[in-house]
Write a protein that holds these residues in place. Structure first.
Motif, PDB file in Angstrom:
ATOM      1  N   ALA A   2       0.864  -1.177   0.000  1.00 44.71           N
ATOM      2  CA  ALA A   2       0.000   0.000   0.000  1.00 44.71           C
ATOM      3  C   ALA A   2       0.903   1.230   0.000  1.00 44.71           C
ATOM      4  O   ALA A   2       2.112   1.119   0.226  1.00 44.71           O
ATOM      5  N   VAL A   3       0.341   2.412  -0.236  1.00 47.62           N
ATOM      6  CA  VAL A   3       1.211   3.568  -0.432  1.00 47.62           C
ATOM      7  C   VAL A   3       1.227   4.537   0.731  1.00 47.62           C
ATOM      8  O   VAL A   3       2.111   5.409   0.799  1.00 47.62           O
ATOM      9  N   THR A   4       0.275   4.421   1.667  1.00 53.46           N
ATOM     10  CA  THR A   4       0.248   5.348   2.787  1.00 53.46           C
ATOM     11  C   THR A   4      -0.794   4.890   3.802  1.00 53.46           C
ATOM     12  O   THR A   4      -1.347   3.803   3.708  1.00 53.46           O
ATOM     13  N   HIS A   5      -1.107   5.731   4.765  1.00 49.89           N
ATOM     14  CA  HIS A   5      -2.220   5.594   5.709  1.00 49.89           C
ATOM     15  C   HIS A   5      -2.938   6.939   5.763  1.00 49.89           C
ATOM     16  O   HIS A   5      -2.323   7.967   5.486  1.00 49.89           O
ATOM     17  N   PRO A   6      -4.205   7.021   6.116  1.00 55.98           N
ATOM     18  CA  PRO A   6      -5.136   5.928   6.392  1.00 55.98           C
ATOM     19  C   PRO A   6      -5.744   5.366   5.107  1.00 55.98           C
ATOM     20  O   PRO A   6      -5.057   5.351   4.072  1.00 55.98           O
ATOM     21  N   SER A   7      -7.026   4.971   5.148  1.00 52.85           N
ATOM     22  CA  SER A   7      -7.623   4.260   4.018  1.00 52.85           C
ATOM     23  C   SER A   7      -7.778   5.113   2.766  1.00 52.85           C
ATOM     24  O   SER A   7      -7.317   4.745   1.682  1.00 52.85           O
ATOM     25  N   GLU A   8      -8.455   6.254   2.889  1.00 53.67           N
ATOM     26  CA  GLU A   8      -8.900   6.988   1.704  1.00 53.67           C
ATOM     27  C   GLU A   8      -7.788   7.359   0.729  1.00 53.67           C
ATOM     28  O   GLU A   8      -7.968   7.230  -0.486  1.00 53.67           O
ATOM     29  N   PHE A  49      -2.125  13.296  -3.463  1.00 52.12           N
ATOM     30  CA  PHE A  49      -2.307  14.743  -3.403  1.00 52.12           C
ATOM     31  C   PHE A  49      -2.183  15.265  -1.965  1.00 52.12           C
ATOM     32  O   PHE A  49      -2.838  16.226  -1.582  1.00 52.12           O
ATOM     33  N   GLY A  50      -1.339  14.576  -1.195  1.00 53.18           N
ATOM     34  CA  GLY A  50      -1.105  14.972   0.183  1.00 53.18           C
ATOM     35  C   GLY A  50      -2.158  14.487   1.160  1.00 53.18           C
ATOM     36  O   GLY A  50      -2.071  14.766   2.356  1.00 53.18           O
ATOM     37  N   MET A  51      -3.149  13.739   0.711  1.00 56.99           N
ATOM     38  CA  MET A  51      -4.243  13.305   1.582  1.00 56.99           C
ATOM     39  C   MET A  51      -3.719  12.437   2.717  1.00 56.99           C
ATOM     40  O   MET A  51      -3.048  11.439   2.485  1.00 56.99           O
ATOM     41  N   ASP A  52      -4.057  12.813   3.943  1.00 62.52           N
ATOM     42  CA  ASP A  52      -3.646  12.054   5.124  1.00 62.52           C
ATOM     43  C   ASP A  52      -4.836  11.828   6.047  1.00 62.52           C
ATOM     44  O   ASP A  52      -4.695  11.780   7.272  1.00 62.52           O
ATOM     45  N   ASP A 100      -6.267  -2.352   1.445  1.00 59.06           N
ATOM     46  CA  ASP A 100      -5.951  -0.937   1.279  1.00 59.06           C
ATOM     47  C   ASP A 100      -4.672  -0.554   2.007  1.00 59.06           C
ATOM     48  O   ASP A 100      -3.880   0.239   1.517  1.00 59.06           O
ATOM     49  N   GLU A 101      -4.440  -1.171   3.207  1.00 54.78           N
ATOM     50  CA  GLU A 101      -3.301  -0.809   4.050  1.00 54.78           C
ATOM     51  C   GLU A 101      -3.151  -1.862   5.144  1.00 54.78           C
ATOM     52  O   GLU A 101      -4.047  -2.674   5.370  1.00 54.78           O
ATOM     53  N   THR A 102      -2.034  -1.806   5.832  1.00 60.32           N
ATOM     54  CA  THR A 102      -1.876  -2.633   7.025  1.00 60.32           C
ATOM     55  C   THR A 102      -2.657  -2.010   8.181  1.00 60.32           C
ATOM     56  O   THR A 102      -3.001  -0.824   8.150  1.00 60.32           O
ATOM     57  N   ASP A 103      -2.918  -2.809   9.193  1.00 59.49           N
ATOM     58  CA  ASP A 103      -3.612  -2.302  10.378  1.00 59.49           C
ATOM     59  C   ASP A 103      -2.649  -1.605  11.327  1.00 59.49           C
ATOM     60  O   ASP A 103      -3.004  -0.647  12.007  1.00 59.49           O
ATOM     61  N   THR A 104      -1.407  -2.057  11.348  1.00 58.09           N
ATOM     62  CA  THR A 104      -0.391  -1.500  12.248  1.00 58.09           C
ATOM     63  C   THR A 104       0.424  -0.452  11.506  1.00 58.09           C
ATOM     64  O   THR A 104       1.139  -0.764  10.553  1.00 58.09           O
ATOM     65  N   TYR A 105       0.337   0.796  11.939  1.00 54.13           N
ATOM     66  CA  TYR A 105       1.010   1.889  11.248  1.00 54.13           C
ATOM     67  C   TYR A 105       2.523   1.862  11.447  1.00 54.13           C
ATOM     68  O   TYR A 105       3.269   2.431  10.647  1.00 54.13           O
ATOM     69  N   THR A 143       2.520  10.111   3.378  1.00 57.40           N
ATOM     70  CA  THR A 143       2.433  10.620   2.021  1.00 57.40           C
ATOM     71  C   THR A 143       3.135  11.976   1.947  1.00 57.40           C
ATOM     72  O   THR A 143       3.494  12.565   2.969  1.00 57.40           O
ATOM     73  N   HIS A 144       3.323  12.455   0.747  1.00 58.19           N
ATOM     74  CA  HIS A 144       3.976  13.748   0.558  1.00 58.19           C
ATOM     75  C   HIS A 144       3.011  14.896   0.881  1.00 58.19           C
ATOM     76  O   HIS A 144       1.814  14.700   1.062  1.00 58.19           O
ATOM     77  N   TRP A 145       3.545  16.083   0.954  1.00 59.29           N
ATOM     78  CA  TRP A 145       2.741  17.279   1.216  1.00 59.29           C
ATOM     79  C   TRP A 145       1.791  17.542   0.049  1.00 59.29           C
ATOM     80  O   TRP A 145       2.015  17.106  -1.070  1.00 59.29           O
ATOM     81  N   GLY A 146       0.718  18.281   0.321  1.00 58.59           N
ATOM     82  CA  GLY A 146      -0.223  18.593  -0.739  1.00 58.59           C
ATOM     83  C   GLY A 146      -1.496  19.247  -0.234  1.00 58.59           C
ATOM     84  O   GLY A 146      -1.688  19.435   0.970  1.00 58.59           O
ATOM     85  N   PRO A 147      -2.407  19.582  -1.145  1.00 60.10           N
ATOM     86  CA  PRO A 147      -3.602  20.362  -0.794  1.00 60.10           C
ATOM     87  C   PRO A 147      -4.669  19.587  -0.035  1.00 60.10           C
ATOM     88  O   PRO A 147      -5.584  20.193   0.517  1.00 60.10           O
ATOM     89  N   LEU A 148      -4.587  18.256  -0.001  1.00 56.90           N
ATOM     90  CA  LEU A 148      -5.603  17.465   0.700  1.00 56.90           C
ATOM     91  C   LEU A 148      -5.137  17.023   2.084  1.00 56.90           C
ATOM     92  O   LEU A 148      -5.777  16.205   2.727  1.00 56.90           O
ATOM     93  N   SER A 149      -4.033  17.596   2.555  1.00 61.59           N
ATOM     94  CA  SER A 149      -3.493  17.256   3.868  1.00 61.59           C
ATOM     95  C   SER A 149      -4.239  17.989   4.981  1.00 61.59           C
ATOM     96  O   SER A 149      -4.638  19.147   4.828  1.00 61.59           O
TER      97      SER A 149
END
Length: 416
Positions: free
Chosen positions: A90-96, A108-111, A249-254, A334-340
């Motif tokens: 997976a590429v990041t956390h959380p799900s969306e 897009f920076g979404m966290d 989508d992701e692992t449960d343990t961050y 994830t990287h910085w962005g407008p959805l952070s």
């Protein structure tokens, strides 16, 4: 007096008008009921031949560590029938943001799991498919009607359908197109399309919040997967020349690396690979790249551009995948962005600029709309690497990658 053509135009306009549904986060119950009574699903079909498969089925479960999923008897048994992708990330956390990445090639920076509407000038896989008229569709269990844009349904009580697990609904380029909206349907439409042999060539399937394990556990999601797939695998129309991917989508343990349990099934899996495992490094972005390579589609110019391809597909195209040293890789941010929300990443108002000149791993260049939209602008990130990284935040920096080309030349790099 109506001509035949004017009648077709009128009826077509009427069907589209009916599909113009509320884009509110929480539409009223009256709006929902009205849409349920009028909006009809749209099920386009196509038969564009691919290099390695003619249909791709993308099924996602929720929030489970690799070892926990691998120990589930139902998932383990299904994996034996196909190809286990041991090194899929997976590429990041959380799900969306992971769901967003699967459709847009970027987070897009979404966290967060917020209500997002991504501007219409941001392209998606739907735009890639449309370059060759490849039919696509999403099947979202418990979505109340085709193209519902609300944050969840029902809007109170226990979770069932949630917007954050619906990739293409996040993008205005889809939601502002009434016809595209009607291609986002529920499971009743899936079985109806299956019965009438009108399944699309690409489909994304999301179980409800119980069946995907989000509000339950791997025992429930594994049992659902077994029930859902075992019967379908006996259906020649569904299975022949089809590549089915079951992933998380992701692992449960961050705090651990974001390597998720993933396997491929279906008639398109080469017989010599069934019951084996593939240690090639893949991510959610590899799926977009592999779809592009399979059908000769361009890239979005984002993190799909440099992503590794499914190994036997790469061999068919002549592309050589990178080996990635994952000892220093986590893919948890994830990287910085407008959805952070300034939580797991840093907020920045500007939208990341994609690459516009690279040939990308699929070998078919960049989508023309992307090239026109971002003409003469410099890419924000190094989208040609096989994994995402961000020098500014230090996310995934210091990771080595290399490959040996067929002429013996070695290419290597380190994210920095």
């Amino acid at each position: 007096m109506f001509t035949k053509q004017s009648l077709v135009t009128l009826l077509g306009g009427l069907s589209l008008a009916l599909a113009q549904t509320s884009s509110e986060e929480y539409p009223s119950l009256a709006e929902i009921r009205a849409a349920q009574a009028t909006v009809q699903p749209y099920s386009p079909v196509s038969n564009v031949q691919g290099l390695a498969f003619n249909r791709f089925v993308n099924i996602w479960l929720e929030n489970t560590d690799f070892d926990v999923a691998a120990d589930n008897e139902h998932l383990a048994e299904l994996a034996k029938k196909g190809l286990l992708l041991k090194n899929f990330w997976a590429v990041t956390h959380p799900s969306e943001p992971n769901y967003c990445a699967s459709a847009g090639g970027d987070t897009f920076g979404m966290d967060n799991d917020d209500f997002h509407q991504i501007p219409a000038n941001v392209s998606t896989i739907a735009d890639l498919f449309d370059t060759k008229n490849i039919a696509w569709g999403e099947y979202q269990e418990a979505i109340p009607y085709p193209g519902y844009q609300g944050y969840r349904y029902p809007e109170t009580g226990a979770n069932d359908y949630v917007r954050k697990h619906n990739p293409l609904i996040l993008f205005d380029s889809v939601t502002q197109d009434a016809l595209r909206l009607r291609q986002i349907k529920n499971f009743s439409s899936f079985y109806d399309d299956l019965e009438h042999r009108r399944l699309p060539q690409y489909m994304f399937i999301t179980p409800n919040m119980t069946n995907d394990g989000h509000d339950t556990n791997i025992t429930v999601s594994g049992a659902w997967t077994w029930r859902f797939l075992t019967e379908l695998l006996e259906n020649d129309y569904f299975t022949n020349d089809t590549l089915i991917m079951l992933t998380f989508d992701e692992t449960d343990t961050y705090e651990i690396d974001n390597n998720v349990f993933t396997f491929l099934l279906g008639g398109a899996v080469p017989k010599n690979l069934r019951g084996t495992q593939d240690d090639t490094f893949y991510s959610h972005y590899s799926v977009i790249a592999s779809l592009s390579a399979n059908w000769g589609l361009p890239s979005l110019g984002r993190w799909d551009c440099g992503a590794n391809l499914f190994s036997w597909l790469a061999e068919k195209t002549g592309y050589v995948n990178y080996e990635v040293d994952t000892s220093n890789l986590y893919m948890n941010q994830t990287h910085w962005g407008p959805l952070s929300d300034d939580d797991y990443s840093e907020y920045y108002a500007g939208w990341p600029v994609p690459a516009t000149e690279a040939s990308c791993s699929a070998g078919h260049g960049i989508l023309s709309t992307v090239k026109q939209t971002y003409k003469n602008l410099t890419a924000t990130f190094n989208y040609t690497t096989p994994f995402p990284y961000d020098s500014r935040s230090g996310n995934n920096v210091g990771v080595k990658y290399s490959r040996t080309l067929k002429n013996g030349k070695v290419e290597s790099g380190i994210s920095q």
